[in-house]
Design a protein around this motif. Structure first.
Motif, PDB file in Angstrom:
ATOM      1  N   VAL A 192       0.866  -1.174   0.000  1.00 19.76           N
ATOM      2  CA  VAL A 192       0.000   0.000   0.000  1.00 19.76           C
ATOM      3  C   VAL A 192       0.902   1.223   0.000  1.00 19.76           C
ATOM      4  O   VAL A 192       1.723   1.394   0.901  1.00 19.76           O
ATOM      5  CB  VAL A 192      -0.942   0.023   1.211  1.00 19.76           C
ATOM      6  CG1 VAL A 192      -1.879   1.228   1.135  1.00 19.76           C
ATOM      7  CG2 VAL A 192      -1.755  -1.266   1.288  1.00 19.76           C
ATOM      8  N   VAL A 193       0.751   2.065  -1.028  1.00 20.62           N
ATOM      9  CA  VAL A 193       1.611   3.239  -1.202  1.00 20.62           C
ATOM     10  C   VAL A 193       0.724   4.477  -1.316  1.00 20.62           C
ATOM     11  O   VAL A 193      -0.258   4.473  -2.072  1.00 20.62           O
ATOM     12  CB  VAL A 193       2.496   3.114  -2.460  1.00 20.62           C
ATOM     13  CG1 VAL A 193       3.401   4.333  -2.608  1.00 20.62           C
ATOM     14  CG2 VAL A 193       3.317   1.835  -2.414  1.00 20.62           C
ATOM     15  N   GLY A 194       1.047   5.513  -0.593  1.00 15.68           N
ATOM     16  CA  GLY A 194       0.307   6.762  -0.676  1.00 15.68           C
ATOM     17  C   GLY A 194       0.982   7.733  -1.626  1.00 15.68           C
ATOM     18  O   GLY A 194       2.216   7.827  -1.664  1.00 15.68           O
ATOM     19  N   THR A 195       0.175   8.452  -2.416  1.00 19.62           N
ATOM     20  CA  THR A 195       0.769   9.455  -3.311  1.00 19.62           C
ATOM     21  C   THR A 195       1.344  10.623  -2.518  1.00 19.62           C
ATOM     22  O   THR A 195       2.299  11.258  -2.951  1.00 19.62           O
ATOM     23  CB  THR A 195      -0.286  10.005  -4.291  1.00 19.62           C
ATOM     24  OG1 THR A 195      -1.386  10.547  -3.541  1.00 19.62           O
ATOM     25  CG2 THR A 195      -0.790   8.915  -5.215  1.00 19.62           C
ATOM     26  N   ARG A 196       0.754  10.890  -1.384  1.00 24.50           N
ATOM     27  CA  ARG A 196       1.191  11.971  -0.510  1.00 24.50           C
ATOM     28  C   ARG A 196       1.086  11.502   0.937  1.00 24.50           C
ATOM     29  O   ARG A 196       0.381  10.534   1.239  1.00 24.50           O
ATOM     30  CB  ARG A 196       0.301  13.223  -0.667  1.00 24.50           C
ATOM     31  CG  ARG A 196       0.070  13.691  -2.076  1.00 24.50           C
ATOM     32  CD  ARG A 196       1.284  14.367  -2.673  1.00 24.50           C
ATOM     33  NE  ARG A 196       1.668  15.545  -1.908  1.00 24.50           N
ATOM     34  CZ  ARG A 196       2.817  16.206  -2.094  1.00 24.50           C
ATOM     35  NH1 ARG A 196       3.685  15.785  -2.993  1.00 24.50           N
ATOM     36  NH2 ARG A 196       3.101  17.269  -1.382  1.00 24.50           N
ATOM     37  N   GLY A 197       1.751  12.195   1.858  1.00 23.10           N
ATOM     38  CA  GLY A 197       1.550  11.928   3.269  1.00 23.10           C
ATOM     39  C   GLY A 197       0.154  12.360   3.687  1.00 23.10           C
ATOM     40  O   GLY A 197      -0.350  13.386   3.230  1.00 23.10           O
ATOM     41  N   ARG A 250      -0.676  14.704  -9.642  1.00 23.56           N
ATOM     42  CA  ARG A 250       0.695  14.757 -10.158  1.00 23.56           C
ATOM     43  C   ARG A 250       1.502  13.538  -9.722  1.00 23.56           C
ATOM     44  O   ARG A 250       2.174  12.883 -10.535  1.00 23.56           O
ATOM     45  CB  ARG A 250       1.391  16.029  -9.651  1.00 23.56           C
ATOM     46  CG  ARG A 250       2.816  16.179 -10.181  1.00 23.56           C
ATOM     47  CD  ARG A 250       3.633  17.144  -9.337  1.00 23.56           C
ATOM     48  NE  ARG A 250       3.852  16.622  -7.986  1.00 23.56           N
ATOM     49  CZ  ARG A 250       4.549  17.273  -7.055  1.00 23.56           C
ATOM     50  NH1 ARG A 250       5.049  18.469  -7.315  1.00 23.56           N
ATOM     51  NH2 ARG A 250       4.724  16.744  -5.843  1.00 23.56           N
ATOM     52  N   ASP A 251       1.414  13.204  -8.426  1.00 17.96           N
ATOM     53  CA  ASP A 251       2.238  12.107  -7.931  1.00 17.96           C
ATOM     54  C   ASP A 251       1.664  10.743  -8.276  1.00 17.96           C
ATOM     55  O   ASP A 251       2.408   9.757  -8.359  1.00 17.96           O
ATOM     56  CB  ASP A 251       2.448  12.258  -6.420  1.00 17.96           C
ATOM     57  CG  ASP A 251       3.337  13.450  -6.096  1.00 17.96           C
ATOM     58  OD1 ASP A 251       4.094  13.872  -6.994  1.00 17.96           O
ATOM     59  OD2 ASP A 251       3.268  13.967  -4.978  1.00 17.96           O
ATOM     60  N   ALA A 252       0.362  10.660  -8.510  1.00 16.60           N
ATOM     61  CA  ALA A 252      -0.206   9.407  -9.015  1.00 16.60           C
ATOM     62  C   ALA A 252       0.339   9.113 -10.403  1.00 16.60           C
ATOM     63  O   ALA A 252       0.679   7.966 -10.725  1.00 16.60           O
ATOM     64  CB  ALA A 252      -1.735   9.495  -9.038  1.00 16.60           C
ATOM     65  N   ILE A 253       0.430  10.144 -11.233  1.00 17.61           N
ATOM     66  CA  ILE A 253       1.007   9.979 -12.576  1.00 17.61           C
ATOM     67  C   ILE A 253       2.443   9.474 -12.467  1.00 17.61           C
ATOM     68  O   ILE A 253       2.846   8.513 -13.150  1.00 17.61           O
ATOM     69  CB  ILE A 253       0.974  11.321 -13.339  1.00 17.61           C
ATOM     70  CG1 ILE A 253      -0.465  11.734 -13.644  1.00 17.61           C
ATOM     71  CG2 ILE A 253       1.788  11.227 -14.639  1.00 17.61           C
ATOM     72  CD1 ILE A 253      -0.588  13.155 -14.165  1.00 17.61           C
ATOM     73  N   ARG A 254       3.210  10.079 -11.607  1.00 22.34           N
ATOM     74  CA  ARG A 254       4.630   9.709 -11.469  1.00 22.34           C
ATOM     75  C   ARG A 254       4.784   8.287 -10.929  1.00 22.34           C
ATOM     76  O   ARG A 254       5.630   7.517 -11.407  1.00 22.34           O
ATOM     77  CB  ARG A 254       5.329  10.707 -10.549  1.00 22.34           C
ATOM     78  CG  ARG A 254       5.285  12.142 -11.063  1.00 22.34           C
ATOM     79  CD  ARG A 254       5.796  13.112 -10.011  1.00 22.34           C
ATOM     80  NE  ARG A 254       7.231  13.010  -9.848  1.00 22.34           N
ATOM     81  CZ  ARG A 254       7.903  13.545  -8.808  1.00 22.34           C
ATOM     82  NH1 ARG A 254       7.228  14.171  -7.849  1.00 22.34           N
ATOM     83  NH2 ARG A 254       9.208  13.437  -8.730  1.00 22.34           N
TER      84      ARG A 254
END
Length: 424
Positions: free
Chosen positions: A149-154, A295-299
Motif C-alpha cells: 500500500v503506497v500513498g501518493t502523498r503523506g 501529479r504524484d499518481a502519474i509519477r
C-alpha cells in the motif's frame, strides 16, 4: 554460533529444582530418551549452555527463577537453532503470561508441580510437531499473495488502509497475514492496532543474517490468531542505515510462514529500495482527489510500469467529499489516464471512533459505507492473484490511443470551480 557443533540431541531440559528434575527424568526414560539430558539449572543456564552447543530438537526450560520471562525467552531464541520446539515450565498461573509466551513462539507452558502424565503428553505433542512436514515442503505449497500500500502523498490514509486490509485478510478471509510497516521512524501500524511495536524490525535491520523462521516467530507481535505485525518506532536521531537486504529477507520468510503479506510502504522506499517490489503481486495506490495527488499518481504509476510491471496497480481515492474535492473524479482519471478503482468517502467520525477504540478503521466501522468499500478492496486484491501466483489482468487501466497528459493543464482544474449557489 560458530562454536556450536553440528550434532543435535533429541531432547534437553534445564530445571530449577531437584524435584522437577526427578519427575522429568522418569517421563524422559519412558520416551526412550537419555535421562542425563535433564540438567539442573533454569533458563539462564540453558542460554549459557546452548550458546556453545547445538540446541536439541525439543527443549524444556524452567522459568521459575526468571524475573522477566518474556525478555529471557527472546534471549533464548538467539541461541536456539531454527525448528527447536520449546516447552516452558513455571509456577506463575497467569493466562496473560501464557498467551504472551505462546505468541513469542513457545509451544506449551506447564505449571508446577509437574506430574509424569502431564509431561509425557507435552513431549509426545512436541515430538509430533518437530517431525511434521515443514511449511516450505514443496508438496505442501500454497498460494501466497504479497501486496503493498503506497500513498501518493503523506496523510492520504495509506497506513489506515493497510492496517484495515491486513485485519480483513486475517479475520474475514481467515488468511495467516503478516503486516510489515516500513515507516521505521514514524510508523503507525502497531499504534492503530493498540500494540507496542517492539524491537523486531530494528533488530532485523541491524542483523539481517539473524532473520529466519524462528526470528519471525519471536520478533513479530500478534494482533490476533491470524495477524502478526512487524514495525518500529526507531529514534529520530538514528538514520536508516541499510541496503535493504533485511527487507528482502523478511519478505522471503513471510512467504514461508504466511499466506498474505501486507506492506505499508512509504513512497520514499520505492526510490531507495526499488527491489522491494520484485515479488509483490498487487500495489494499492492511495490518493486524494487533489492537484498534488494527481501529479504524484502519474509519477508513481509510471514508475510502477517501468520497475514493477508484474504487479497489478489498484487506484484508491480516499477521503472523498461530494462537491469538496480539488479535482473531479473525471478530471483526475483523465490526468492519470486510467480509471479510479475505488472511492472511499470521507468519514471523520469513523476515524475518530476507531482511534478511541484502539481498532482498525474497518473493525470499528463495519456497518459504515467506507468500511464496506474497504472490504471490496480486500476482495479485489485476493481476486487479482491466480492459484498459480500469477497476477490477473489490470482491469482498472484505461487504454487510450494518444496521451491526454500533454493536452491537460492540471492547474486549470482548480480554476474551473462551480459557481456558488445563491439559495441556502
Amino acid at each position: 554460533m560458530s562454536l556450536k557443533n553440528s550434532t543435535r540431541d533429541t531432547f534437553a531440559a534445564f530445571m530449577c529444582d531437584d524435584t522437577a528434575v526427578d519427575v522429568l527424568r522418569s517421563a524422559v526414560v519412558d520416551m526412550g530418551w537419555a535421562p542425563e539430558k535433564c540438567h539442573r539449572g533454569g533458563l539462564r543456564n540453558a542460554i549459557q549452555s546452548l550458546s556453545i552447543t547445538a540446541s536439541p530438537n525439543i527443549l524444556m526450560v524452567d522459568l521459575s527463577e526468571s524475573g522477566d520471562p518474556l525478555n529471557d525467552i527472546n534471549a533464548l531464541a538467539e541461541v536456539c537453532e531454527s525448528g527447536t520446539v520449546v516447552i516452558a515450565v513455571g509456577q506463575v498461573n497467569d493466562v496473560r503470561l501464557y498467551r504472551d509466551l505462546v505468541a513469542s513462539g513457545i509451544q506449551d507452558y506447564l505449571l508446577k508441580p509437574l506430574n509424569p502424565g502431564q509431561i509425557r503428553d507435552a513431549l509426545v505433542q512436541a515430538q509430533a510437531i518437530f517431525t511434521a512436514p515443514k511449511s516450505h515442503d514443496p508438496s505442501a505449497a500454497r498460494k501466497h499473495i504479497s501486496m503493498a500500500v503506497v500513498g501518493t502523498r503523506g496523510g492520504v490514509g495509506a497506513s489506515t488502509l493497510a492496517t484495515s486490509l491486513a485485519w480483513l485478510f486475517s479475520t474475514d478471509h481467515k488468511l495467516p497475514t503478516a503486516l510489515l510497516d516500513l515507516d521505521v521512524h514514524f510508523g503507525t501500524g502497531a499504534l492503530t492496532l493498540d500494540l507496542e511495536p517492539g524491537r523486531g524490525l530494528t533488530d532485523a535491520i541491524d542483523n539481517p543474517s539473524r532473520i529466519d523462521g524462528l526470528f519471525i516467530e519471536r520478533a513479530m507481535i500478534r494482533a490476533n490468531d491470524n495477524l502478526a505485525i512487524l514495525s518500529a518506532e526507531a529514534p529520530i536521531s538514528a538514520p536508516l542505515m541499510t541496503d535493504g537486504s533485511a527487507f528482502l529477507q523478511l519478505e522471503e520468510e513471510f512467504r514461508q510462514a504466511f499466506e498474505m503479506t501486507v506492506i505499508d510502504m512509504p513512497r520514499n522506499m520505492l526510490i531507495n529500495f526499488p527491489h522491494l517490489l520484485a515479488d509483490v503481486n498487487v500495489v494499492v495506490l492511495t490518493t486524494e482527489l487533489t492537484l498534488a495527488g494527481a501529479r504524484d499518481a502519474i509519477r508513481l504509476l509510471s514508475w510502477l510500469k517501468s520497475n514493477a510491471s508484474h504487479a497489478r496497480p489498484i487506484v484508491v481515492a480516499n477521503k472523498v467529499q461530494a462537491g469538496a474535492n480539488e479535482i473531479s473524479k473525471a478530471d483526475f482519471e483523465a490526468s492519470i489516464e486510467r480509471k479510479i478503482n475505488f472511492m472511499i468517502p470521507y468519514d471523520i467520525k469513523g476515524a475518530s471512533n476507531a482511534a478511541k477504540l484502539g481498532q482498525t478503521f474497518v473493525a470499528a466501522n463495519r456497518a459504515a459505507k467506507a468500511g464496506g468499500i474497504v472490504r471490496d478492496i480486500a476482495q479485489a486484491v485476493i481476486g487479482s492473484v491466480a492459484d498459480d501466483g500469477s497476477t490477473t489482468a489490470d482491469v482498472g487501466a484505461d487504454v487510450r490511443k494518444a496521451s491526454l497528459l500533454g493536452k491537460f493543464d492540471l492547474k486549470k482544474m482548480l480554476s474551473a470551480k462551480p459557481k456558488a449557489k445563491t439559495n441556502a
